[in-house]
Design a protein around this motif. Structure first.
Motif, short mmCIF file in Angstrom:
data_model
loop_
_atom_site.label_atom_id
_atom_site.label_comp_id
_atom_site.label_asym_id
_atom_site.label_seq_id
_atom_site.Cartn_x
_atom_site.Cartn_y
_atom_site.Cartn_z
N SER D 41 65.71 50.64 -33.80
CA SER D 41 64.56 49.95 -33.52
C SER D 41 63.93 49.56 -34.66
O SER D 41 63.31 48.33 -34.84
CB SER D 41 63.76 50.57 -32.59
N ILE D 42 63.81 50.15 -35.64
CA ILE D 42 63.22 49.85 -37.09
C ILE D 42 64.02 48.77 -37.69
O ILE D 42 63.35 47.72 -38.10
CB ILE D 42 63.39 51.13 -38.04
N GLU D 166 45.36 54.69 -33.68
CA GLU D 166 46.75 54.70 -33.29
C GLU D 166 47.29 53.53 -32.61
O GLU D 166 48.56 53.06 -32.78
CB GLU D 166 46.90 56.10 -32.76
N LEU D 169 47.19 50.26 -35.04
CA LEU D 169 47.98 50.65 -36.25
C LEU D 169 49.48 51.30 -35.95
O LEU D 169 50.02 52.06 -36.66
CB LEU D 169 47.48 51.30 -37.41
N ASN D 170 49.92 51.19 -34.71
CA ASN D 170 51.12 52.02 -34.26
C ASN D 170 52.17 51.23 -35.09
O ASN D 170 52.15 50.07 -35.51
CB ASN D 170 51.39 51.83 -32.67
N GLY D 171 53.26 52.30 -35.48
CA GLY D 171 54.32 51.80 -36.18
C GLY D 171 54.87 50.47 -35.82
O GLY D 171 55.14 49.51 -36.61
N VAL D 174 52.77 47.63 -37.19
CA VAL D 174 52.57 47.46 -38.49
C VAL D 174 53.98 46.81 -39.30
O VAL D 174 53.90 45.97 -40.21
CB VAL D 174 52.15 48.62 -39.00
N LEU D 175 55.00 47.41 -38.50
CA LEU D 175 56.45 46.93 -39.07
C LEU D 175 56.56 45.57 -38.86
O LEU D 175 57.09 44.66 -39.81
CB LEU D 175 57.41 48.11 -38.55
N GLY D 178 54.09 43.48 -41.01
CA GLY D 178 54.45 43.65 -42.40
C GLY D 178 55.59 42.79 -42.93
O GLY D 178 55.77 42.07 -43.82
N ILE D 274 57.20 51.12 -25.30
CA ILE D 274 57.20 51.95 -26.28
C ILE D 274 55.55 52.24 -26.72
O ILE D 274 55.24 53.28 -26.25
CB ILE D 274 57.91 51.45 -27.70
#
Ligand SMILES: Nc1ncnc2c1ncn2[C@@H]1O[C@H](COP(=O)(O)O)[C@@H](O)[C@H]1O
Ligand SMILES: Nc1ncnc2c1ncn2[C@@H]1O[C@H](COP(=O)(O)O)[C@@H](O)[C@H]1O
Ligand SMILES: Nc1ncnc2c1ncn2[C@@H]1O[C@H](COP(=O)(O)O)[C@@H](O)[C@H]1O
Ligand code: NA
Ligand code: NA
Ligand code: NA
Lengths: 103, 322, 322, 322, 103, 103
Positions: D41-42, D166, D169-171, D174-175, D178, D274
């Motif tokens: 997923s990343i 949270e 700014l959840n992962g 941000v990803l 970014g 998610i």
């Protein structure tokens, strides 16, 4: 079911010191131990997490060993040999096990 | 030169690291699972070792390899002495903490090597493939020096616990050397079979890895802000320059190419953040890990990534009259 | 032939396995995280199944598929009987241990299949795509025979615990068959969309997977050296040859191509190290896992990888008069 | 149209999801390790964000970006109101459960976005790169509305526990943002360096990810069959259509391209699985996770994947008179 | 805070036997159990590590269940049903839980 | 070896609630805690597994903290503050630790 008294020793220690610890456990002739992963935590040196760590330096593990009560004292001495220089936490409690030959 | 520096700063590699830093700074819960981060590092070590070996297979054995290995081991053993002297002069670290930090700066960071390699590649500058073997040789000797420094000044107790086998045969050294030998043995024909995995996706994987390093570095910095005094941070910015100069001089003496000079300078300038920290936690548990981890990963690594390697390449070009 | 054998030995695939073995032998802490190893194996199963399906879609349905599935199941069910006989003659294993080991040799190892496929590809030899479905069929029947052997000779207690659903629907069978069907359904058009993932990096991923297998095999061997008597090791080298001959004969009877013959021989010669060990630990917990794991992974797998598959291809070529 | 729908159903992406569903239904032990699933997923978030940014760099800044971000946030905040009304009318869910579910439908599912992008690509339809930033904006506002709905009707206690930092700014946010900014900053030149990782293997990685989603969805459905009443399931099929219409109208008002209209419709039609579930477990622990997880992942996601996105593209084409 | 006595049962068992164990726990009508991963360990059959393992055969897991004291004995009997044929280790200790309805 | 009495508190809780829990632990001034991963389990809401989960919503973690006996009660109150609204399980037992300054 018949159960037998044993001592449960739980050690939380930095991953790089694991080999030194298990070497001592072997020397103290424990019948076995089990290593569990740790995700993170907090202590006097602040919070930490294993997430994203590439090396072992940042991580910790939990080591669990059940020993017969009569050998608990000497095992603890061996464990302390390693843990005293590290940031590990050692906790000891009584338990009962189903098969006495394993402790 | 300035333009090239800016161009480097705007590479996906550097920006991925910055993204990680920023995410950690914002306390986002973005994180790469430990197993994935370890998998990425195995990939990078295998790929970089393999490529180095293939280049040696293609270019033929270079008699300077032996000299290079010796020189690398020497640099690794000597740099901690300089680092220790600087630290004692510039900061108030205890002798044990200073020795532990010094060990990191004699050793190397493979990902800095990889970032330098990526920069060289994008500038079309080649370098000697066997430098990857030199990198592996530079991992361990610094630890010996660091422990000697620590013992000289502190409790003699430290001696016993040095896990030599674990230090010398640590996973990253074995993988790097092993992949190098495989690449050497299989050569360009072998490379043709695996380049769809080891070459094509390499830079993208490096981006994800640097994202992770940014996250870890950012969290380390946040956690150990108090451990990083001004003197310590200045050391973390000065020492890579000292290392780079030493590395450049050695490379020049070895007669390396421009690219090779930049790489050896980068190796000398870089600080370990995997092998040495683990060794120090076992052999010098009295040393404060907050200092050496955040200095190496949070100060010196970003400095090298953002500024250092561009500088070292410029210096190497200048030195070789280019 | 010798030259080809050496060439195989010097492939990145074989050398990666050797690197793992050596690293484990040196007691290096090099290791692949469990999650990454499992991820690599999911990738390999998906890729190999998918490719097989795409080839079936391209080549049209072959009426021999049905016969092949039957033959595969038959081989899987019968080979343990031979293995059991050999083991009882060649070693002093208890009947339960011998039955457990025998089950592994009737079943198959997908990564040996994959390595054989890579060898064929580099020699430009094609094989029937549907053999991947045959491979899936060969996973389970051997377990039935092994349990029957164990029960005949030992406590009847074993019968109850056989987790049939888990054996037949175990993850690797479902993934292999599922990917095969997806490949079949989507054909070359689907392949065009995913080949940047399933084809280009395939061999490189295989290298990392074999590095991991070398590490695991090396640690297994070190741990259970005492369990491996001479007789048991000899069995681990002889049985693949017996399996290969049986497989070749079956393939010849089915009228397979040279590549297909080599593949079926390889399947018959290979021993399971994932599905069957897990089943045995549930259904025959009295059997010593040290024996079957280290024999399958530490003796037979490396033998097939280094020597076996080259031999089986040579035999197939000879048999078909090539 | 029907032909295109069938073609979509037979894509490796959709079939991989089906394989996961079937494997879970058969209670196979096939599973993707948690760390690997998170790693995939990343990868997907990084790749999709990066590509969006590169397209913006190539196409130049579009003044509609600002309007689009506003519109996205608005859709996210408003859709839960519609969802809540429908749920109260169609089912007997408690107000807390209805509010929690409603929040999911205002927010978005990135993998549905990705699947729509893959469909557009295979049809040769382009879309505005900055829609990836709009997607990120749509993650959080829905949570605010959901909590307001829950509080209005139930215990005021819920207010305190909302972890705003949270959530925002959840992962994944941000990803995504970014990577979008990195892609924008580095542009096509940066893309050339990383496309061997971010582009070539993308669809294949997506297949493995959808396999995993199928497994998770299948297990969720099996576990919480009782929570899914007819009314709730119907809502899970109707609400995406309502969302899609709203999304189409908004996209039309913004003057998006056909591809952009299909994408915004898909975003509005998709339900989070998610970010919102995690937020709900903290802020509305009284709500039953079995309902919102299995509805979003087990009903709406497969509906969109199999039928929805084809439909939304057809509607977008029709709307723009194509 | 009022707490209630409960029995904490900790079982370390091979991964392939987990399904059989949880089936027995279901049959024994425990109110719940939790499975934790194990990294490695050592016992009479030597040291092992989960690292790099592709299948489940080489691994172990730790299963934790809290049960009301009056049902502990019968749960232990069920557990032993599975564990007796496996290499698992069962340890039992007293604890207190905050919510009695969960054990 | 001299050991000191301590209270071992073990909390199994949903991952998304971890931050709230550790915030409470910090407020209760525990000297440290350790977080362990959980693979799966079963409870009143049926069986679940962490396998394949992408988000944290589906997962749980185990939190372990050793506290001095005199502070156990107040720490438990803090913990319950968070856990009461969640599905977590809290168990408490006595243990001995080697170094009293850590608890
Ligand atoms: N009282 C405690 N209970 C549980 N874990 C602890 C405790 N104290 C320390 N730890 C663990 O040990 C690690 C190091 O502790 P410290 O050296 O105090 O920073 C922490 O991050 C925790 O994982
Ligand atoms: N006394 C013990 N304490 C903790 N773990 C044990 C103990 N004995 C065995 N184990 C665990 O059980 C596994 C198998 O034990 P064994 O069957 O004795 O080889 C070991 O590798 C350990 O993980
Ligand atoms: N008695 C118990 N012993 C151990 N773990 C439990 C117990 N009850 C619940 N759990 C854990 O808590 C999770 C949620 O429980 P529940 O809310 O009852 O579904 C379960 O899936 C288990 O992981
Ligand atoms: Na250095
Ligand atoms: Na076989
Ligand atoms: Na939506």
């Amino acid at each position: 079911m018949q159960t037998h008294t044993a001592t449960r020793i739980e050690i939380i220690i930095e991953s790089p010191a694991l080999r030194a610890l298990t070497r001592e456990l072997d020397r103290a002739a424990v019948k076995g131990y089990t290593v569990l992963p740790v995700l993170g935590g907090e202590g006097r040196s602040g919070p930490w997490t294993a997430a994203g760590e590439v090396g072992s330096a940042g991580g910790m593990v939990a080591v669990l060993t059940m020993v017969a009560p009569e050998r608990a004292e000497s095992v603890l001495d061996s464990v302390f040999e390693v843990v005293s220089r590290h940031i590990g936490l050692v906790s000891v409690s009584e338990c009962r096990v189903v098969r006495p030959e394993r402790v | 030169m300035l333009e090239l520096a800016v161009q480097n700063l705007l590479s996906p590699i550097v920006l991925s690291f910055v993204l990680g830093l920023v995410a950690a700074g914002l306390r986002s819960d973005l994180s790469v699972p430990e197993a994935v981060a370890k998998g990425l590092s195995i990939y990078l070590l295998f790929a970089i070792g393999y490529k180095g070996g293939v280049e040696v297979a293609a270019a033929g054995l270079d008699w300077r390899l032996a000299l290079g290995l010796l020189a690398g081991a020497g640099l690794s053993a000597i740099l901690p002495l300089i680092a220790y002297g600087l630290l004692r002069a510039m900061s108030r670290l205890s002798s044990v903490d200073a020795a532990a930090v010094a060990g990191h700066y004699g050793s190397i960071s493979i990902v800095t090597f990889v970032a330098a390699g990526a920069l060289l590649q994008s500038r079309g500058v080649a370098y000697e493939g066997w430098l990857v073997a030199v990198a592996a040789t530079m991992e361990a000797p610094a630890i010996l020096t660091a422990l000697w420094l620590a013992q000289r000044n502190a409790s003699a107790r430290s001696a016993a616990g040095v896990p030599w086998r674990e230090v010398i045969l640590n996973g990253s050294i074995v993988l790097l050397i092993g992949a190098f030998l495989i690449g050497w043995a299989t050569g360009p024909a072998g490379m043709a079979e695996v380049e769809g995995f080891l070459v094509a996706p390499f830079k993208g994987v490096l981006c994800l890895f640097l994202l992770d390093m940014g996250l870890v570095a950012g969290r380390n910095l946040a956690r150990s802000r108090s451990a990083l005094t001004v003197g310590v941070v200045l050391f973390g910015l000065l020492m890579p320059l000292v290392g780079a100069v030493t590395g450049l001089a050695t490379a020049w003496a070895l007669g390396l190419s421009v690219g090779g000079m930049a790489i050896l300078a980068t190796l000398a300038a870089s600080a370990s953040y995997i092998a040495v920290p683990a060794a120090m936690r076992v052999a010098l548990p009295e040393a404060n890990p907050a200092i050496y981890l955040s200095l190496s990963l949070g100060v010196t690594f970003p400095f090298n990534l953002a500024v250092g390697i561009t500088l070292y390449l410029a210096a190497a070009t200048w030195l070789s009259g280019g």
